[in-house]
Design a protein around this motif. Structure first.
Motif, short mmCIF file in Angstrom:
data_model
loop_
_atom_site.label_atom_id
_atom_site.label_comp_id
_atom_site.label_asym_id
_atom_site.label_seq_id
_atom_site.Cartn_x
_atom_site.Cartn_y
_atom_site.Cartn_z
N LYS A 146 -11.16 0.74 2.49
CA LYS A 146 -11.61 1.27 3.78
C LYS A 146 -10.47 1.73 4.67
O LYS A 146 -10.64 2.64 5.46
CB LYS A 146 -12.43 0.22 4.52
CG LYS A 146 -13.72 -0.08 3.78
CD LYS A 146 -14.57 -1.03 4.55
CE LYS A 146 -15.79 -1.33 3.71
NZ LYS A 146 -16.97 -1.54 4.44
N ARG A 147 -9.31 1.08 4.56
CA ARG A 147 -8.21 1.46 5.43
C ARG A 147 -6.91 0.85 4.90
O ARG A 147 -6.92 -0.06 4.08
CB ARG A 147 -8.45 1.01 6.86
CG ARG A 147 -8.54 -0.48 7.03
CD ARG A 147 -8.90 -0.86 8.45
NE ARG A 147 -9.18 -2.29 8.51
CZ ARG A 147 -8.76 -3.07 9.46
NH1 ARG A 147 -8.06 -2.59 10.46
NH2 ARG A 147 -9.04 -4.34 9.44
N TYR A 148 -5.82 1.36 5.39
CA TYR A 148 -4.50 0.83 5.10
C TYR A 148 -3.94 0.32 6.41
O TYR A 148 -4.15 0.92 7.46
CB TYR A 148 -3.60 1.92 4.51
CG TYR A 148 -4.10 2.45 3.19
CD1 TYR A 148 -3.69 1.88 1.99
CD2 TYR A 148 -4.99 3.52 3.14
CE1 TYR A 148 -4.16 2.35 0.77
CE2 TYR A 148 -5.47 4.00 1.92
CZ TYR A 148 -5.05 3.42 0.75
OH TYR A 148 -5.51 3.89 -0.44
N MET A 149 -3.24 -0.80 6.36
CA MET A 149 -2.76 -1.43 7.59
C MET A 149 -1.25 -1.68 7.53
O MET A 149 -0.69 -1.80 6.45
CB MET A 149 -3.45 -2.78 7.80
CG MET A 149 -4.93 -2.69 8.04
SD MET A 149 -5.72 -4.31 8.18
CE MET A 149 -4.62 -5.22 9.22
N GLU B 51 -11.58 5.00 -2.34
CA GLU B 51 -11.66 5.33 -0.91
C GLU B 51 -13.01 5.98 -0.59
O GLU B 51 -13.69 5.60 0.37
CB GLU B 51 -10.52 6.25 -0.49
CG GLU B 51 -9.16 5.60 -0.56
CD GLU B 51 -8.01 6.59 -0.40
OE1 GLU B 51 -6.89 6.13 -0.16
OE2 GLU B 51 -8.23 7.82 -0.51
N SER C 268 0.81 -1.22 0.00
CA SER C 268 0.00 0.00 0.00
C SER C 268 0.84 1.27 0.00
O SER C 268 0.29 2.37 -0.08
CB SER C 268 -0.95 0.01 1.20
OG SER C 268 -0.21 0.03 2.41
N GLU D 255 -8.75 -8.16 13.32
CA GLU D 255 -9.88 -8.33 12.41
C GLU D 255 -11.03 -8.96 13.17
O GLU D 255 -10.80 -9.80 14.04
CB GLU D 255 -9.53 -9.26 11.24
CG GLU D 255 -8.49 -8.73 10.30
CD GLU D 255 -8.17 -9.72 9.18
OE1 GLU D 255 -9.04 -10.56 8.84
OE2 GLU D 255 -7.05 -9.66 8.67
#
Length: 139
Positions: free
Chosen positions: A52-55, A46, A20, A94
């Motif tokens: 929804k999100r970056y991890m 987005e 990412s 999660e």
């Protein structure tokens, strides 16, 4: 209304899942678009809730932590308690409502067995649980 993804959107999502942190310029080179055009597509993904999100994916081995998969079977129909519990516990990486055996599945990261035990004690207030501890990460 569900957003319709084209092949470029799908390729961008696949590339971002792998890394990412890729720049829009590099992503653009891989999908044959300009960096600016890729940036607009990613922003749209987005905004539409597709991304929804970056991890950050850490290595439990290197961090000295343990990964546990906790399956919950509800004792009552008070599913809001699960949602509140999830939001209060940063150990939960999660959380999914599932079909089949159990009602919810959590992927969790704990610093030690004592914190896992305390977590499980909290779960017992509203659900029974089964814990599987990861011994190795393949992918």
């Amino acid at each position: 209304m569900k957003m319709i993804l084209d092949t470029i959107d799908e390729k961008l999502i696949a590339l971002l899942r792998e890394n990412s942190k890729l720049s829009y310029k590099i992503l653009g080179e891989k999908v044959h678009m300009t960096g600016q055009a890729v940036g607009l597509r990613v922003k749209r993904l987005e905004d539409e809730g597709v991304i929804k999100r970056y991890m950050i994916d850490t290595s439990a081995k290197e961090m000295g932590t343990l990964i546990a998969y906790v399956t919950l079977t509800m004792k009552t129909q008070e599913h809001q308690k699960v949602k509140s519990f999830v939001m209060q516990h940063s150990e939960i990486i999660e959380a999914s409502r599932i079909s089949g055996e159990g009602c919810y599945l959590f992927k969790c990261e704990f610093k030690d067995h004592e914190s896992l035990n305390a977590f499980c004690d909290g779960v017992l207030l509203f659900a029974n649980y089964r814990v599987n501890i990861a011994t190795d990460r393949i992918k």
